[in-house]
Design a protein around this motif. Structure first.
Motif, PDB file in Angstrom:
ATOM      1  N   ASP A 169       1.236  23.012 -41.058  1.00  0.00           N
ATOM      2  CA  ASP A 169       1.462  24.220 -40.273  1.00  0.00           C
ATOM      3  C   ASP A 169       2.002  25.379 -41.103  1.00  0.00           C
ATOM      4  N   ALA A 216      -3.632  28.727 -42.406  1.00  0.00           N
ATOM      5  CA  ALA A 216      -2.738  27.572 -42.480  1.00  0.00           C
ATOM      6  C   ALA A 216      -3.227  26.582 -43.521  1.00  0.00           C
ATOM      7  N   PHE A 254       4.286  17.858 -38.953  1.00  0.00           N
ATOM      8  CA  PHE A 254       5.367  18.819 -39.116  1.00  0.00           C
ATOM      9  C   PHE A 254       6.527  18.180 -39.876  1.00  0.00           C
ATOM     10  N   LEU A 280      -2.179  25.208 -35.166  1.00  0.00           N
ATOM     11  CA  LEU A 280      -1.612  25.320 -36.513  1.00  0.00           C
ATOM     12  C   LEU A 280      -1.743  26.747 -37.037  1.00  0.00           C
ATOM     13  N   LEU A 304       1.020  28.796 -35.645  1.00  0.00           N
ATOM     14  CA  LEU A 304       2.293  28.512 -36.304  1.00  0.00           C
ATOM     15  C   LEU A 304       2.358  29.197 -37.666  1.00  0.00           C
ATOM     16  N   ARG A 349       6.578  25.390 -32.270  1.00  0.00           N
ATOM     17  CA  ARG A 349       6.106  24.038 -31.977  1.00  0.00           C
ATOM     18  C   ARG A 349       6.227  23.699 -30.500  1.00  0.00           C
TER      19      ARG A 349
END
Length: 510
Positions: free
Chosen positions: A218, A241, A292, A446, A449, A456
């Motif tokens: 991520d 990402a 993660f 992802l 993020l 999350r």
């Protein structure tokens, strides 16, 4: 208007898929491109990095960024792909050969045995948290060095499928920790770094600089380069990402993100991802990094599941139109009694990965009579996969892993017949998400993020469970007995199928 849309792209074994979503997880556009694999020799399974992976990515982006949408609307991109896969690149970043696929490619058995002798099986298990299997990239790197020395001499970077796509977009060589764990024994899972400790038997004359830098899936790998922008229609500077393997993105796509969550992905192969706080290393399965930081995954994979049903459709249902074959076969199988009237099938048509880790295993069909039909064979195949799924879940629990809930995903999960068979065999309930777009949907999350537009915890609002398949307890006793026979059939036929494989290899001049 600020860019607030996200793109996720996944390159799978038999197709690639892309989605364009908004920050609330609503799918605005999606596109799928079918493709094939190459099997240039027995046990060798490959795909072309540019003609398949990158070409599909370009086509998907062209489709997604048409009509009302353009690259100016996109705030982030992420890619996933089949993995762990080995791809050597030259000094200009060009592929030197087709990518060598994940555990379905079993070419490196000799190299596995050599590394086990030279380093020690117990040492490798203690270091990597899992045993060397066909899923490991390290032995395939050694195979490349030993069997294709001219390519090895020109190799400057050793990467994988998802990392190659990220590289084409950003110019950065980055690999996520989940994939890196399979590059054993070059990865230290405790320190989360590459290590020279056992590098020499694998890399020979090359050093660790041939491997991409490490990051979490991520995290931001880089930004779309002007060159990539010109090819893709994306805006230069768009965050990209790091990405990961398709199975892990698939797990994210259905909310498998908390310790105790287990994804069972019914695809060409069946893949398992269990989220953990702390690792539980074992030689039967794979202990790897999670999606993660600082999570861990316990992962596993069967070699031939959806590809087995495809084989039956291709070989035994040729009279049926392609778009109708599967529906017809599943209807036929649903009408057959549990146990397929005494037919039992081992689904090891491409060897088997976890938990038996036998690259020389073969498919076995036992109990055939003249009264059996195609429907019986298809039912037996679905049940054989079900027994393998139960075997993997039991392996997780045997080593003390906490399995609290199971979420079913993938193409096979769209068929209630197969899901019910698996639940009846395993005694496990399976949750079904309302949205089952696939790994590309997890990639889009992802991307959000990495772009800093999502947290999350937002995954809970993206993913909803719509249904649950409950096991039929009346079926358990009969399936328990068949499960015992499933184990016995493998044990008793193993020497025979190994010998048959040796004969076949000798007949090919191998």
């Amino acid at each position: 208007m600020p860019a607030e849309l996200l793109i996720g792209i996944d390159v799978g074994t038999y197709s690639s898929k892309g989605v364009l979503v908004n920050l609330q997880g609503e799918v605005l556009r999606q596109h799928v491109i079918p493709h094939g694999i190459s099997m240039p020799a027995p046990g060798h399974v490959e795909q072309d990095a540019d003609a398949v992976w990158w070409a599909d990515t370009l086509s998907i982006l062209k489709e997604l960024l048409s009509g009302p949408y353009s690259g100016a609307d996109v705030a982030g991109v992420a890619c996933s792909a089949i993995g762990p896969t080995l791809l050597p690149l030259d000094e200009a970043g060009r592929p030197l050969r087709p990518g060598i696929l994940y555990g379905v490619d079993i070419r490196a058995q000799d190299q596995i045995e050599a590394l086990n002798r030279e380093i020690g099986e117990a040492t490798i298990l203690a270091h990597s948290g899992m045993a060397l299997t066909s899923q490991a990239i390290g032995p395939k790197i050694r195979w490349l060095r030993e069997h294709e020395p001219e390519i090895w001499a020109r190799t400057r970077t050793l990467t994988t499928a998802s990392s190659y796509l990220t590289y084409r977009l950003t110019g950065q060589h980055v690999m996520d920790h989940h994939t890196a764990a399979h590059t054993m024994p070059l990865y230290d899972p405790k320190a989360r770094t590459w290590t020279y400790q056992f590098a020499l038997p694998v890399l020979g004359d090359k050093d660790l600089e041939a491997l991409p830098r490490l990051a979490w899936g991520d995290e931001k790998a880089g930004e779309v380069t002007p060159e990539a922008a010109a090819l893709t229609g994306l805006r230069a500077g768009t965050p990209v990402a790091v990405g990961t393997v398709d199975a892990l993105s698939e797990a994210i796509s259905v909310g498998v993100s908390q310790p105790g969550d287990l994804m069972v992905m019914y695809g060409s192969t069946t893949f398992f991802v269990l989220v953990q706080d702390t690792p539980t290393p074992d030689s039967r399965v794979w202990s790897v990094g999670g999606a993660f930081a600082p999570q861990h995954n316990l992962a596993a994979g069967m070699s031939t599941t959806g590809s087995l049903t495809r084989w039956i459709a291709d070989e035994l249902a040729r009279e049926l139109p392609t778009d109708q074959a599967y529906d017809a076969l599943f209807r036929e199988a649903a009408a057959v009694a549990p146990g397929a009237d005494g037919l039992l099938l081992l689904p090891y048509f491409s060897g088997e990965r976890t938990p038996i880790n036998d690259t020389r295993a073969k498919g076995v069909i036992a109990g055939l009579t003249l009264s059996h039909t195609r429907a019986h064979l298809f039912r037996a195949a679905l049940e054989g996969v079900g027994f393998g799924i139960r075997q993997n879940i039991e392996a997780f629990r045997d080593l003390g892993a906490d399995v609290r809930r199971i979420v079913a995903v993938g193409g096979g999960a769209k068929t209630r017949t197969w899901l019910q068979i698996v639940s009846d065999i395993s005694g496990e309930a399976q949750e079904l998400p309302a949205v089952t777009v696939g790994a590309s949907y997890g990639d889009a999350f992802l991307a959000g993020l990495a772009a800093g537009l999502l947290k999350r915890g937002d995954l809970q609002s993206w993913v909803k469970i719509s249904d649950t398949v409950q096991p039929n307890t009346e079926m358990r006793a009969g399936y328990d007995r068949l499960y015992e026979l499933y184990h016995d059939l493998y044990t008793q036929t193993r020497p025979t199928v190994h010998a048959l494989g040796d004969l076949a290899e000798a007949g090919r001049g191998g």
